[in-house]
Design a protein around this motif. Sequence first.
Motif, PDB file in Angstrom:
ATOM      1  N   GLN A 199      11.554  60.790  50.570  1.00  0.00           N
ATOM      2  CA  GLN A 199      12.418  59.857  49.869  1.00  0.00           C
ATOM      3  C   GLN A 199      11.663  59.287  48.689  1.00  0.00           C
ATOM      4  N   LYS A 200      12.434  58.739  47.742  1.00  0.00           N
ATOM      5  CA  LYS A 200      11.789  58.331  46.495  1.00  0.00           C
ATOM      6  C   LYS A 200      10.670  57.318  46.687  1.00  0.00           C
ATOM      7  N   LEU A 201      10.855  56.398  47.599  1.00  0.00           N
ATOM      8  CA  LEU A 201       9.806  55.386  47.772  1.00  0.00           C
ATOM      9  C   LEU A 201       8.541  55.971  48.393  1.00  0.00           C
ATOM     10  N   ASP A 202       8.658  57.053  49.153  1.00  0.00           N
ATOM     11  CA  ASP A 202       7.465  57.740  49.665  1.00  0.00           C
ATOM     12  C   ASP A 202       6.628  58.224  48.486  1.00  0.00           C
ATOM     13  N   VAL A 203       7.348  58.815  47.520  1.00  0.00           N
ATOM     14  CA  VAL A 203       6.669  59.374  46.350  1.00  0.00           C
ATOM     15  C   VAL A 203       6.042  58.244  45.543  1.00  0.00           C
ATOM     16  N   PHE A 204       6.805  57.195  45.349  1.00  0.00           N
ATOM     17  CA  PHE A 204       6.305  56.057  44.570  1.00  0.00           C
ATOM     18  C   PHE A 204       5.072  55.438  45.237  1.00  0.00           C
ATOM     19  N   ALA A 205       5.159  55.208  46.540  1.00  0.00           N
ATOM     20  CA  ALA A 205       4.032  54.597  47.257  1.00  0.00           C
ATOM     21  C   ALA A 205       2.811  55.509  47.212  1.00  0.00           C
ATOM     22  N   ASN A 206       3.050  56.794  47.394  1.00  0.00           N
ATOM     23  CA  ASN A 206       1.952  57.760  47.353  1.00  0.00           C
ATOM     24  C   ASN A 206       1.251  57.702  45.997  1.00  0.00           C
ATOM     25  N   GLU A 207       2.045  57.764  44.935  1.00  0.00           N
ATOM     26  CA  GLU A 207       1.461  57.757  43.587  1.00  0.00           C
ATOM     27  C   GLU A 207       0.755  56.448  43.294  1.00  0.00           C
ATOM     28  N   THR A 208       1.342  55.344  43.738  1.00  0.00           N
ATOM     29  CA  THR A 208       0.744  54.033  43.446  1.00  0.00           C
ATOM     30  C   THR A 208      -0.628  53.899  44.113  1.00  0.00           C
ATOM     31  N   PHE A 209      -0.712  54.254  45.384  1.00  0.00           N
ATOM     32  CA  PHE A 209      -2.001  54.130  46.070  1.00  0.00           C
ATOM     33  C   PHE A 209      -3.031  55.088  45.471  1.00  0.00           C
ATOM     34  N   ILE A 210      -2.605  56.317  45.201  1.00  0.00           N
ATOM     35  CA  ILE A 210      -3.561  57.298  44.654  1.00  0.00           C
ATOM     36  C   ILE A 210      -4.047  56.852  43.269  1.00  0.00           C
ATOM     37  N   LYS A 211      -3.094  56.422  42.425  1.00  0.00           N
ATOM     38  CA  LYS A 211      -3.467  56.001  41.066  1.00  0.00           C
ATOM     39  C   LYS A 211      -4.420  54.807  41.119  1.00  0.00           C
ATOM     40  N   THR A 212      -4.085  53.818  41.934  1.00  0.00           N
ATOM     41  CA  THR A 212      -4.905  52.604  41.986  1.00  0.00           C
ATOM     42  C   THR A 212      -6.325  52.932  42.437  1.00  0.00           C
ATOM     43  N   LEU A 213      -6.435  53.782  43.456  1.00  0.00           N
ATOM     44  CA  LEU A 213      -7.763  54.100  43.987  1.00  0.00           C
ATOM     45  C   LEU A 213      -8.534  55.026  43.048  1.00  0.00           C
ATOM     46  N   THR A 214      -7.804  55.912  42.357  1.00  0.00           N
ATOM     47  CA  THR A 214      -8.470  56.862  41.462  1.00  0.00           C
ATOM     48  C   THR A 214      -8.954  56.164  40.195  1.00  0.00           C
ATOM     49  N   ARG A 234     -14.385  46.086  47.395  1.00  0.00           N
ATOM     50  CA  ARG A 234     -13.612  46.488  46.218  1.00  0.00           C
ATOM     51  C   ARG A 234     -12.472  47.412  46.622  1.00  0.00           C
ATOM     52  N   LEU A 235     -12.764  48.235  47.621  1.00  0.00           N
ATOM     53  CA  LEU A 235     -11.757  49.169  48.108  1.00  0.00           C
ATOM     54  C   LEU A 235     -10.587  48.421  48.753  1.00  0.00           C
ATOM     55  N   ILE A 236     -10.903  47.462  49.596  1.00  0.00           N
ATOM     56  CA  ILE A 236      -9.837  46.672  50.252  1.00  0.00           C
ATOM     57  C   ILE A 236      -9.054  45.897  49.195  1.00  0.00           C
ATOM     58  N   ASN A 237      -9.769  45.419  48.180  1.00  0.00           N
ATOM     59  CA  ASN A 237      -9.127  44.724  47.073  1.00  0.00           C
ATOM     60  C   ASN A 237      -8.121  45.606  46.351  1.00  0.00           C
ATOM     61  N   SER A 238      -8.477  46.864  46.158  1.00  0.00           N
ATOM     62  CA  SER A 238      -7.580  47.792  45.474  1.00  0.00           C
ATOM     63  C   SER A 238      -6.357  48.091  46.318  1.00  0.00           C
ATOM     64  N   ILE A 239      -6.561  48.207  47.627  1.00  0.00           N
ATOM     65  CA  ILE A 239      -5.422  48.452  48.527  1.00  0.00           C
ATOM     66  C   ILE A 239      -4.481  47.251  48.468  1.00  0.00           C
TER      67      ILE A 239
END
Length: 340
Positions: A68-83, A29-34
């Motif tokens: 850079q903006k995409l760092d922030v976006f990627a960070n938030e996306t991965f954290i949100k999806t996993l959380t 499930r974790l790999i699926n979320s990633i």
Amino acid sequence: MAVQKNKTLGEFIIENQSEFQYSSGELSRLINSIRLAAKVVNHEVNKAGLVDIIGQAGEVNVQGEDQQKLDVFANETFIKTLTNREIVCGIASEEEEDFITIQGRNGQNENKYVVLIDPLDGSSNIDVNVSVGTIFSIYRRVTPAGTPVTLEDFLQPGKRQVAAGYIIYGTSTMIVYTTGHGVNGFTLNPALGTYYLSHPNMCFPKDGKIYSVNEGNYVHFPQGIKDYIKYCQKEEDDRPYTSRYIGSLVSDVHRNMIKGGIYIYPNTSKDPKGKLRLLYECNPMAFLIEQAGGQASDGYRRILDIEPKTLHQRTPFIGGSATMVEKAEYFMGLYPQSEG
Ligand code: AHG
Ligand code: MN
Ligand code: MN
């Protein structure tokens, strides 16, 4: 493991679930979320040239580097999806000073895994349309399930990783990962949003002819690395080798894994401990490299054996084709190890 080529990542995860030593669906499930978060980030990375998303976000991250903006976006996306999906109990990220504890909706989180992530690697390449990536590392927590995670859950040596991988946002988007049973690569068909097994059982050629290092820093390198670079450049046997450096760890290692080669980011007089981060850059890449038959070292010892002390710890890194890494270690061994 018999691998068939026309398989999707979803099918592959289900079929290989039993191979995983703890055999719970949690890791799948974790790999699926990633995989899901990677699709969202991929979409945004692809749009980078079209919309006003590139450029500095005006913040400086915990490493003191411009974000850079995409760092922030990627960070938030991965954290949100996993959380949101409550499939891990903790996350550490390059972009977050402290680790994140995931409590679960009713305060009870029985999940067993922690994720460490470099949400966007090679970020200086974004605004010039050159490949970037995401790196992830997964451990089983060492503290009891159901309690809040502690730093101890994240500070585990790389050899205890249960899975690791990267996503490369390149000419095509790929997920490459391992659960300790070899390395497999999946390519995204953007029309369908499906990843297909395109690179089964990826293997580092035992030897190679590509060396990847930021030679602009040559004067600051340890003598052993200078000697090794001179060895790569010498006209003898199958040398001089070819120099290729993208400046994105994911992309440089990915190319070398396919073609054979070595990636080096040594300690320098400017960065005496090296630049790359042990927990979410070097360890996952080292796990993948070893699983593909290569080697990864800090010049003197195996990366996966290093006992981490802090979340954002740095280390010198030499990884790639086994014969090449052994040769670089030989030159390093001619000189005493500096304190760093
Ligand atoms: P990040 O974008 O996550 O900060 O990582 C960049 C890293 C790595 O991907 C790359 O190989 C290296 O830094 C490049 O550093 P130099 O520009 O110093 O060569
Ligand atoms: Mn990085
Ligand atoms: Mn990064």
